[in-house]
Design a protein around this motif. Structure first.
Motif, mmCIF file in Angstrom:
data_model
loop_
_atom_site.group_PDB
_atom_site.id
_atom_site.type_symbol
_atom_site.label_atom_id
_atom_site.label_comp_id
_atom_site.label_asym_id
_atom_site.label_seq_id
_atom_site.Cartn_x
_atom_site.Cartn_y
_atom_site.Cartn_z
ATOM 1 N N ALA A 223 -5.678 1.155 -5.365
ATOM 2 C CA ALA A 223 -6.092 0.178 -4.348
ATOM 3 C C ALA A 223 -7.038 -0.862 -4.948
ATOM 4 C CB ALA A 223 -6.735 0.895 -3.165
ATOM 5 N N ILE B 157 -4.612 12.994 -4.957
ATOM 6 C CA ILE B 157 -3.893 11.788 -4.533
ATOM 7 C C ILE B 157 -4.885 10.743 -4.004
ATOM 8 C CG2 ILE B 157 -2.240 10.897 -2.816
ATOM 9 C CD1 ILE B 157 -0.778 13.674 -3.115
ATOM 10 N N ALA B 158 -5.895 11.183 -3.265
ATOM 11 C CA ALA B 158 -6.897 10.253 -2.711
ATOM 12 C C ALA B 158 -7.656 9.526 -3.822
ATOM 13 C CB ALA B 158 -7.866 11.005 -1.810
ATOM 14 N N ILE B 159 -7.992 10.254 -4.883
ATOM 15 C CA ILE B 159 -8.715 9.627 -6.001
ATOM 16 C C ILE B 159 -7.804 8.653 -6.742
ATOM 17 C CG2 ILE B 159 -9.930 10.034 -8.192
ATOM 18 C CD1 ILE B 159 -10.667 12.842 -7.052
ATOM 19 N N GLU B 160 -6.583 9.083 -7.035
ATOM 20 C CA GLU B 160 -5.635 8.197 -7.737
ATOM 21 C C GLU B 160 -5.375 6.938 -6.899
ATOM 22 O OE1 GLU B 160 -4.927 8.795 -10.750
ATOM 23 O OE2 GLU B 160 -4.270 10.837 -11.142
ATOM 24 N N PHE B 161 -5.224 7.111 -5.593
ATOM 25 C CA PHE B 161 -4.954 5.957 -4.724
ATOM 26 C C PHE B 161 -6.140 4.998 -4.717
ATOM 27 C CE2 PHE B 161 -4.916 3.803 -0.556
ATOM 28 C CZ PHE B 161 -3.721 3.118 -0.691
ATOM 29 N N GLN B 162 -7.355 5.533 -4.761
ATOM 30 C CA GLN B 162 -8.527 4.648 -4.779
ATOM 31 C C GLN B 162 -8.461 3.711 -5.989
ATOM 32 O OE1 GLN B 162 -12.784 6.106 -5.337
ATOM 33 N NE2 GLN B 162 -12.777 5.589 -3.174
ATOM 34 N N THR B 163 -8.101 4.257 -7.140
ATOM 35 C CA THR B 163 -7.966 3.444 -8.349
ATOM 36 C C THR B 163 -6.874 2.379 -8.166
ATOM 37 O OG1 THR B 163 -8.613 5.383 -9.644
ATOM 38 C CG2 THR B 163 -7.573 3.559 -10.846
ATOM 39 N N ARG C 258 0.718 4.474 -2.492
ATOM 40 C CA ARG C 258 0.678 5.917 -2.204
ATOM 41 C C ARG C 258 1.677 6.678 -3.070
ATOM 42 N NH1 ARG C 258 -3.919 7.407 0.103
ATOM 43 N NH2 ARG C 258 -3.027 9.390 0.699
ATOM 44 N N GLU C 259 2.881 6.113 -3.172
ATOM 45 C CA GLU C 259 3.919 6.796 -3.962
ATOM 46 C C GLU C 259 3.530 6.882 -5.441
ATOM 47 O OE1 GLU C 259 7.500 4.695 -2.782
ATOM 48 O OE2 GLU C 259 7.161 5.364 -0.709
ATOM 49 N N MET D 141 1.337 9.899 -10.123
ATOM 50 C CA MET D 141 0.295 10.096 -11.126
ATOM 51 C C MET D 141 -0.236 11.537 -11.081
ATOM 52 S SD MET D 141 -1.419 6.330 -10.704
ATOM 53 C CE MET D 141 -2.991 6.540 -11.529
ATOM 54 N N ALA D 142 -0.434 12.035 -9.875
ATOM 55 C CA ALA D 142 -0.899 13.424 -9.735
ATOM 56 C C ALA D 142 0.110 14.392 -10.345
ATOM 57 C CB ALA D 142 -1.136 13.737 -8.260
ATOM 58 N N ILE E 185 0.923 9.654 -5.883
ATOM 59 C CA ILE E 185 1.563 10.983 -5.904
ATOM 60 C C ILE E 185 2.217 11.223 -7.272
ATOM 61 C CG2 ILE E 185 3.453 12.354 -4.901
ATOM 62 C CD1 ILE E 185 2.764 10.891 -2.187
ATOM 63 N N PRO F 96 0.823 -1.221 0.000
ATOM 64 C CA PRO F 96 0.000 0.000 0.000
ATOM 65 C C PRO F 96 0.857 1.271 0.000
ATOM 66 C CG PRO F 96 -0.822 -1.559 1.652
ATOM 67 C CD PRO F 96 0.462 -2.133 1.121
ATOM 68 N N GLN F 97 1.961 1.228 0.716
ATOM 69 C CA GLN F 97 2.861 2.386 0.742
ATOM 70 C C GLN F 97 3.356 2.729 -0.668
ATOM 71 O OE1 GLN F 97 4.321 3.768 3.801
ATOM 72 N NE2 GLN F 97 5.764 5.134 2.826
#
Lengths: 77, 77, 77, 77, 77, 77
Positions: free
Chosen positions: E70, E62-68, E20-21, E26-27, E24, E16-17
């Motif tokens: 995940a 970042i939250a939206i990109e991470f949802q994808t 996150r990277e 992707m953003a 970030i 998961p870490q």
């Protein structure tokens, strides 16, 4: 303070169009739950109905609410 | 600093209406987790309850929280 | 520069409440990944903790992060 | 006041391109549901068509609406 | 003009870490795709790294990109 | 007025990278659907390419569009 009137008993609607109307109602009820004074809401209404940035932000809320309603209705298949 | 009171034990609600109330509570608790001083929050409340742009932004948060709750409750089918 | 400390090993939490706390942590870590100086972050904190528009925007981020966490935990069923 | 014309009978479209067009229509109808006066809407149009921040915010709404439509159409597989 | 370097070959990450990277990254790549001049981007960086409203808006992306990410990783179960 | 050129025949892309490029295209086409004059769009471009708040808002749109594309491609598994 939430408004205690029961206004949402189901997410199921007969048609997508009714789903849109429910989405708009949900968005409005959220605002009413925060600004509980109907007289103030009436006055504030002029602020956002003539401000395109706020109209677009309102459309964003409606789009999210509608997505939930559409999922609940299995997209009216 | 998060507030350590346990206020969320389940996403399950009996009705969609209660789901809305939980969504509003979740949005408020997020704000309380960042601005931890209840006196300051009370003062700030007037700022957003009379500012339509902020009311609409609040409705956006509630819509997202509600989507999660609705999924958790299988849309109350 | 990302912060290289490992702070996220799993999206699984025991309770929804812990899911909220993780969502808040994820939101904060995003900000820390962009503004890497902890002294500047501390100073900036006063800016948004007293600005309702930014508190609401923060709550929006938390709502999205929580949605992901809730899905990961199958809504704690 | 919602506009009572029936304009959404189905989320199904023949192609992704038509899905985009429906997403744009949905976004516009949300704005028309709040600002019900077509003359005012026409005047307001110049405000946002020349303001990039508002154009981007509009694109955000279209992206959300399209996501719902794409799901409804099983991504046109 | 998109930047033609291939920087995204998979959404799968080991942890998961790392997810996150990737979120970030992707953003950041989205911003680089619109503002293609690296010198200008460097100058602009100071604008948003010290502006909490923009830091929070970045965290939203970042939250939206991470949802994808995940979802792609089945939440790293 | 929508632009009538057919530019979206499928959400399927060979790679995640091509999915990013499609997401950017979709965001741009939304703006072109509202501001239909290419000369005005060219002029407006300078407005947002140098404004970090607008660059971040654009990245938000791209993130949502990419989420839809990633789902359509079953995350390129």
């Amino acid at each position: 303070m939430e408004n205690k009137e029961v206004w949402l008993t189901s997410l199921i609607t007969k048609t997508p169009q009714e789903g849109r109307e429910l989405a708009i109602k949900m968005a409005r009820k959220s605002i009413a739950a925060i600004q509980t004074d109907p007289e103030i809401r009436k006055k504030l209404r002029a602020d956002y109905a003539n401000d395109t940035a706020q109209l677009i932000a309102s459309a964003n809320v409606i789009a999210i609410e509608f997505q939930t309603i559409a999922q609940a209705n299995n997209f009216w298949h």
